[in-house]
Every structure is written in C-alpha cells, then in structure tokens.
Design a protein around this motif. Structure first.
Motif, short mmCIF file in Angstrom:
data_model
loop_
_atom_site.label_atom_id
_atom_site.label_comp_id
_atom_site.label_asym_id
_atom_site.label_seq_id
_atom_site.Cartn_x
_atom_site.Cartn_y
_atom_site.Cartn_z
N TYR B 60 30.89 45.69 30.59
CA TYR B 60 31.62 45.60 31.86
C TYR B 60 31.04 46.52 32.91
N PHE B 66 33.82 41.12 32.54
CA PHE B 66 35.12 41.70 32.17
C PHE B 66 35.53 41.19 30.81
N LEU B 68 37.69 41.60 27.22
CA LEU B 68 38.78 42.24 26.47
C LEU B 68 38.60 41.97 24.98
N ILE B 143 39.99 36.28 29.94
CA ILE B 143 41.09 35.67 29.21
C ILE B 143 40.58 35.08 27.89
N LEU B 146 40.17 37.84 25.53
CA LEU B 146 41.50 38.29 25.09
C LEU B 146 42.01 37.36 23.99
N PHE B 262 46.22 43.19 20.37
CA PHE B 262 45.42 43.05 21.60
C PHE B 262 45.83 44.04 22.67
N ILE B 263 47.04 44.60 22.58
CA ILE B 263 47.43 45.60 23.59
C ILE B 263 46.48 46.79 23.51
N PHE B 266 43.15 47.17 25.47
CA PHE B 266 43.07 47.74 26.81
C PHE B 266 42.68 49.21 26.78
N MET B 269 39.20 49.76 27.76
CA MET B 269 39.12 49.41 29.18
C MET B 269 39.64 50.57 30.03
N VAL B 273 37.40 52.70 32.70
CA VAL B 273 37.79 52.70 34.11
C VAL B 273 38.07 54.12 34.58
N TYR B 310 52.40 56.50 27.71
CA TYR B 310 52.03 55.15 28.14
C TYR B 310 52.62 54.81 29.50
N PRO B 314 49.29 54.02 32.83
CA PRO B 314 49.17 52.97 33.84
C PRO B 314 49.29 53.48 35.26
N LEU B 317 46.03 54.92 36.09
CA LEU B 317 45.07 53.84 36.26
C LEU B 317 45.24 53.18 37.63
N LEU B 318 46.49 52.98 37.99
CA LEU B 318 46.82 52.37 39.28
C LEU B 318 46.29 53.25 40.42
N MET B 321 42.57 53.03 40.61
CA MET B 321 42.14 51.76 41.20
C MET B 321 42.32 51.78 42.71
#
Lengths: 430, 362
Positions: B60, B66, B68, B143, B146, B262-263, B266, B269, B273, B310, B314, B317-318, B321
C-alpha cells in the motif's frame, strides 16, 4: 448465419455425438456375457479408459463452455486485453464450478435435499426473502452514498447497529411502543401497537440520520478533495470508533442483549412453511421505503439534485446546486433507511451486540456491488440474491460457510463483471 | 584514514553494528531478568507486527494498492508452518553442544523450513489470488482482499471439518505447537526483512514500484509493466505476512481462528498509516509502539482503561488523516534506510542553456 448460433450448434452437436458414442459403447459392453467380456477385455481396463476419456472430455467441454460464455461477454467490451480475458475466464470457471457443485449438493448429495424435503427448501426461500429485504434497506444507503461521493461508507453498518440499539432503548426504557395506547385508550389495541411500532421506527431513523449527518460533517467533509483511500481509512476508523465507543459499559454494553419485540410474534403454517408476521411486516415496510426512496430520487427536486451531483459534481455546482447540502441529505436518507433496517433486523433476530452491524453491513455492500453500485434497482435485486445465497448456503452447505460464500460471490462477481449486474459494462476508473 | 578500515563492510557497517548492538543489549537484559518474560514476548510480537506491516507498506505505502488481505496471508503462514512443526518437530532432534550453550540444530532446521514453507505458500497464494484481483480498481481491490481475509478465517474455523487438517482443531484452536521462536530468530529475521525491503526499494525495481503508486498511467507510458510490479509487490507482501505468521505461531504456541478475524486485518493498516505510508522507519517505530501500547499498557493501566484503547486508535487515525494524511513519518527515512544519493552525472551536451539562448536572442 451468426457465429454464436453456429458455435452453439457445433458445441451441442459435439456433446450429443460424445454421449451417443459413450452410450453405444456401454450398451455393447454390458450386453456381453462375462465369458465373452473376459475374452474381449482380459484385464477389464476398457471401462476405466472410458471413464478417463469421459473425464477428459468433460474437462474440454467445461473449458469450451467457459470460453464460450467469456467470449460472448468480452465481445461487448472494447479493448479487452489479455488480463481482462484471463480474469473473465477465471471468474466464469469458478462461478460455473461453484454453481454446479452447489446444485449437486442441493439436489443430490444433501440428506435433506430439495427433492426429498421441498418444504424445507421453501422455508429457506422465505427466510432468504426476509433477510434480503433487510439487506436491501442497508445496501440502498451504501449505493446512494457511493453513487454520489464514491466512498465506501464502512460506518454504515454501525449506523444500522445504532438504529437497533435506539429501538431497544425506546422500547425497553421509554416504552414508546405503548405510548399511543396510553394516550388514546379508546384506540383498539391493534391500531395502537401499530402506531407505537411506527413511532419506534421513526425515532430510530431520526437518530441514525442525525448521527450520519454528524459523521459526514466531522469526518468526511474535510476530506472531500483528498485521495479516495484517505476517505476510506477515515470511514474505517469511524466504524471502529462507533463499535468500541458503544461497547463501553457507560454507553451500551459489550455483551449480547435480548431484544424485546414491540409486538407479539405470531407465525402461521402455510403448506408446512412457517411464515411469521415479522416476515410480512419486514417485506411490507421495506417495499414501502423502497417506493418512498424511488419517489424521492426520481420524483422530487432533491432527487434531481442528487442525480445531477452523482453525474457530474462540478457541473451540478455550476447549475446552482448546493452540492454539500445534497451530500449531507444523501447521507441522512441512507442512514434513515439503515436505521429502519436495524429495527426490523432486531425484531427478526432478537439478539443485539455492538458488533452486529459489521457483517450485515459488509454483506449489504456486497449486494450493492453485485447489483451494480450506484444503482437503486441493482442494490435491491442484489440484496434479494444475497439473502437467498446466504440462506441456501447456510442450509445446504454448512452453516458457518455463509460468510465465506457471500465473499466468494463478491470476488467472483468482481472478476467477471466489476460493475455488477445493472452497472454499465465499462472499466472502472480509479 | 580510520574510516577506510571499515570499508570492507560497505556502506551498511553502521546498520550491522547497530543491529548487533540492539540484539546484544536486549539479550543481556533478558538473561539478567531485567525484562520479564511477558515483556520479552511483547518485544517479539513487535518484531512480528513490524514484518507484517513492512509487507503491507510495500503493497500500500510504496505500490499504492489498498489491501486488507495481509491478515489472511498471515493466517496462512501461521497455520502452514505450525502444521509442519506440529508433525515433525518432535521427531527431529540433533543436539549440538558448543560448551557455552546447547543448540538443537534439528529443531532449528525444522523451524526454519516450516516458516519458509509458510512464507512461500502465502506467496504462491498471493500470486494466484493477486493475478486476477489486482486488475481491479483501488477500493474494489480493498474489498476483494477483505473478502479473502474473511474466507481464510472461515476456513480456519472449519479446518478440521471442511479442510483435511484434524490437528488444527478448527474453532477450538490449535495447541501443541512447539515454542521454537527465540529472540535471535525474531530479531534477525526482522533485520533480514528490513534489509531486503530496503534493497528492493532502492533498486530499479523499487523505483518502478513507487512509480506505479505515483501515477499508473504515466508509469505505463514510461514503459513500466505495471501489472508485473503490482503482482511482485503483492507477492512479496504476502511472503512477509506468511513469514511473520510462522514466527507468531511458534512464539505463542497457540493459534485460534479469532486471532485472524478480519477486524484485526486493520491493525497493520493502522500501523502503516500512523507510521507513514512509504516509510520503513515509520513502520518500524509505529509497529513497536503499537505492540507496547496494546500489550505493554495492559500491565500499567487499570483494567477499565483497556477498553479505551480501541477508542483512542480510531480517533488518532481520524486526526492523522485530517491533519497529516501521509502519516507521522510519511516519506521520511533515517540513516541507513535513506535512499542513497548517487552523485549526479554531469552531462554536457553542448546545447545552449536558457541563459545563453536568451543572450543570443538579445
């Protein structure tokens, strides 16, 4: 006359010839007495050879079928390179194999197969329709948002979860569904409960719409001109935030909770198939919302602005459309639908957890991609297909495989036709 | 004059000295029990996460795809290598006494073969999966990958029923994996991964990989086979994930399908990031910070605060970004990992420069 028909005739004729030859041989082989057979084929290798030739023939036939389907698909697209053809062949082969295996499993191998127990099959279909309509409510939000801002709104599934929890609190703590009966005792019980349920649904929709507007303003709007992936990561982090923030003991809870339905669940047996009033309500409410959405998108000025924005944002702006306002409205409408879906889902499957939105959300997204993302009819049809696929694979393959099947379908659809069933067959531009 | 003597080590002597020094210091801290066993595992987990995230950063951060699916390859590597050591490690034992320490050469060989097999299997699957899927656009590719992770997790859940591996025990979790990962292997495999990634990136191949991220159409126009480089970086990323999975499986000696939910895909990722897209340094720093904040803080913080991690992730991360989309150390490298500045060749074509041309015109 045309090549498609010619190749089809050739193909079918080839199969017929092969089948006839094999049949004649087997007839000849079985008509011999054991002694004659001994004299003719000492080690009994010929049936094995026939089987091998048959399997090779089947392989060739299969490849031919795949190639034929692929070619007819490819011919529609201009400038198909090797990669595209390879992708299509791989996708078609996977889809046909999976489909054949699934049919074999459904009709022949499974002990409770369709032919043996058709009532069970009908039951799965009914359950699949119920699930499909709930998915339709979620996937419409996905597809609308994607159509306008080209963003996979990962937080949509969590908005759906918030809708479920809102209705839980509205029923458990506020007793909102009993409010009309309390205010107007003269109403008949049936009418009062109906109005109460509608109130609960409307409250959830409002809360979800407000939440979505907040999310859009705080997280997505500042990134409108950033790369798409930045917005996608933001969406993922919003989704995480909603899940884990709700799982705090001070907010909701991280355990499973039992949902209390606003009305009594009654089920009838029609021809051996269990149909509950929840199923009927879900189907009716979903159809109502779908018609409402169709009217909003195709019949009002807001809808016209939405369609214009999704078509061409800068030009829409030049034409005097407040694009930001339209995007916020889109998010709000999509979230309201998800909120309604959340209430209905909770009524149908009365067990809530803060992570419940992830899987339905992702599957609704898969449904939207399946139908052609950005297309309302596509999202609806894709959701119904998804509901059936999930229920049938849970019923006839293995219950834990339902998630895997959903995503296998997604991968195969992306391979064959990245724009979905109703999408324009054009290469997607990143 | 003094510097000349170390030149036989090449430009990388400082890197090697640093690596060995870090190894030695941590090893001394382990043997003197300054660091508890728990923290030792956390540090090794940091190494594992660094390898996974480096692979993802190649896919990535450097190549712009991108993905996952990293966690799915991680699961494949973990289960494949654990299966091999589960079957064969108990049967092979070649003790080697060096006087000051005893090594079991047979076990080490089995361990290395197993993790290499896991890595290669992950690479092969990445190749087969990536070949058709990499052609998709940016978020469709995300996707699809993922979906790959979810399918792998479901298969791990049913590994004893659908797949023919009863020893993996499906949803009950695989036990009985020999604990073969040591600090030596986790650290030096990490060093190896960093080295390989750095050398790939500073070569022609690496520049081609980065050019695909910068502008795919322009790269194509320059004659770069974009499909080839996308596949290459996806496969190398998959190999890194498989390798890390193998190290992880032999570190905790227990595998459960919920680890590969799959959670969790991230997590790498989030790491890349945070650390910075396209920065090896940033990935290393962020991966260790992640391991310490996730596992290390569990000791220090009160039990209620654990749930807040947790929520903080986020939000952070937000904010990143919004404020610094390229990550904290995006595009920044330190020391040895910095691209080498080759002296530019001076080309004298004799063509008139702008100044002379204007002067002539005047």
């Amino acid at each position: 006359m045309n090549r498609t028909l010619k190749s089809l005739a050739l193909f079918l004729g080839g199969i017929a010839l092969g089948v006839a030859a094999a049949g004649l041989f087997m007839l000849f082989h079985s008509s011999l007495t054991p002694q004659e057979l001994e004299a003719w084929d000492k080690d009994g290798v010929v049936p094995g050879l026939v089987m091998q030739a048959g399997s090779i023939g089947f392989g060739v036939w299969f490849l031919y079928l795949v190639g034929w389907i692929t070619r007819s698909q490819i011919r529609k697209q201009a400038g198909a390179g090797f990669g595209k053809i390879a992708r299509s062949v791989a996708g078609n082969a996977l889809m046909i194999l999976l489909g054949l295996w699934f049919l074999w499993r459904m009709f022949i191998q499974h002990p409770e197969g369709v032919l043996i127990n058709p009532t069970l099959f009908a039951q799965y279909i009914v359950d699949g329709i119920r699930l499909g309509f709930v998915y339709a409510l979620i996937s419409l939000g996905y597809t609308m948002v994607y159509g306008i801002v080209r963003l996979i709104n990962f937080a949509h599934g969590d908005v759906f979860m918030v809708g479920s929890f809102t209705s839980f609190y509205a029923i458990k703590a506020m007793r909102l569904h009993l409010l009309p009966a309390k205010l107007f005792p003269s109403l008949s019980q049936w009418v009062a409960i109906t109005i109460g349920t509608v109130l609960v649904i409307i409250l959830s929709m409002l809360v979800c719409a407000l939440l979505a507007i907040t999310i859009e303003r705080v997280a997505y709007k500042p990134l409108r001109n950033a790369p798409r992936i930045a917005a996608l990561i933001t969406a993922i982090s919003v989704s995480f935030f909603l899940e884990y923030f709700s799982s705090l003991p001070e907010v909701f809870t991280s355990n499973y909770i039992i949902y209390e339905q606003p009305f009594k669940v009654v089920s009838w047996k029609i021809l051996g198939v269990q149909i509950s009033n929840v199923t009927i309500i879900i189907i009716l409410v979903s159809i109502l919302f779908l018609l409402l959405l169709r009217w909003i998108v195709y019949g009002t000025k807001t809808g016209k602005a939405m369609r214009a924005t999704s078509w061409d944002k800068p030009t829409a702006r030049l034409m005097g459309i407040d694009v930001d306002n339209v995007i916020t409205k889109t998010f709000a409408i999509g979230a309201a639908l998800a909120g309604a879906g959340g209430v209905l889902y909770a009524i149908a499957y009365p067990q809530l957890i803060v992570f419940m939105g992830i899987m339905p959300g992702l599957k609704a997204f898969v449904a939207a991609v399946l139908g052609g993302i950005g297309n309302l009819t596509g999202a609806f049809v894709g959701s119904l297909i998804m509901g059936q696929a999930e229920m049938l694979s849970a019923g006839y393959i293995l219950t834990p495989m339902r998630d895997a099947i959903a995503f296998t379908i997604l991968i195969i659809v992306l391979l064959i036709r990245p724009t979905g069933i109703f999408g324009e067959p054009e290469g997607e531009k990143a | 004059m003094k510097r000349r003597k170390l030149e036989f080590l090449g430009a990388s002597w400082l890197f090697w000295v640093g690596a060995i020094a870090i190894y030695a210091v941590v090893q001394v801290l382990f043997s003197t029990n300054v660091i508890t066993d728990y923290m030792k595992t956390v540090i090794q987990l940091g190494c594992v996460m660094t390898i996974v995230s480096l692979g993802l950063n190649l896919i990535y951060g450097f190549n712009g795809q991108f993905s996952l699916g990293q966690w799915g390859f991680y699961a494949i590597g973990a289960y494949a290598s654990a299966d091999i050591t589960y079957r064969y490690a108990a049967k092979v034992s070649i003790p080697l006494n060096l006087g000051f320490a005893t090594f079991d050469v047979g076990k080490i060989a089995i361990f290395l073969v197993a993790i290499l097999f896991g890595a290669l299997l992950a690479g092969v699957i990445a190749y087969l999966f990536g070949l058709p899927v990499l052609k998709l656009g940016s978020d469709y590719f995300g996707i699809a990958t993922l979906g790959f992770t979810i399918v792998v997790k479901v298969l791990a859940d049913n590994s004893d029923t659908i797949l023919p591996f009863p020893e993996m025990k499906g949803a009950r979790g695989m036990v009985g994996i020999p604990r073969l990962t040591t600090w030596f292997w986790s650290f030096f495999l990490l060093v190896l991964c960093i080295l390989i990634l750095r050398n790939i990136l500073h070569s022609t191949t690496g520049r081609a990989i980065v050019s695909v991220r910068e502008n795919e159409i322009a790269a194509k126009a320059m004659g770069i086979d974009t499909v080839k480089y996308k596949t290459l970086s996806f496969v190398i990323g998959g190999i890194y994930a498989g390798l890390a999975g193998g190290i992880y499986a032999h570190l905790y000696a227990f595998l459960h399908p919920s680890l590969f939910h799959f959670i969790k895909s991230f997590d790498p990722m989030i790491i890349i990031v945070f650390g910075g897209l396209g920065s090896i340094t940033g990935t290393i720093v962020a991966a260790f910070a992640w391991a310490f904040s996730l596992e290390g803080l569990r000791i220090i913080l009160p039990s209620g605060a654990e749930a807040w991690r947790y929520i903080i992730y986020p939000v952070a991360l937000l904010l990143i970004m919004l404020l610094r989309p390229q990550g904290l150390l995006g595009g920044i490298e330190w020391g040895f990992l910095k691209p080498i500045q080759w002296p530019r060749r001076k080309i004298d074509t004799g063509a008139p420069t702008v100044e002379t041309a204007t002067q002539e015109a005047v």
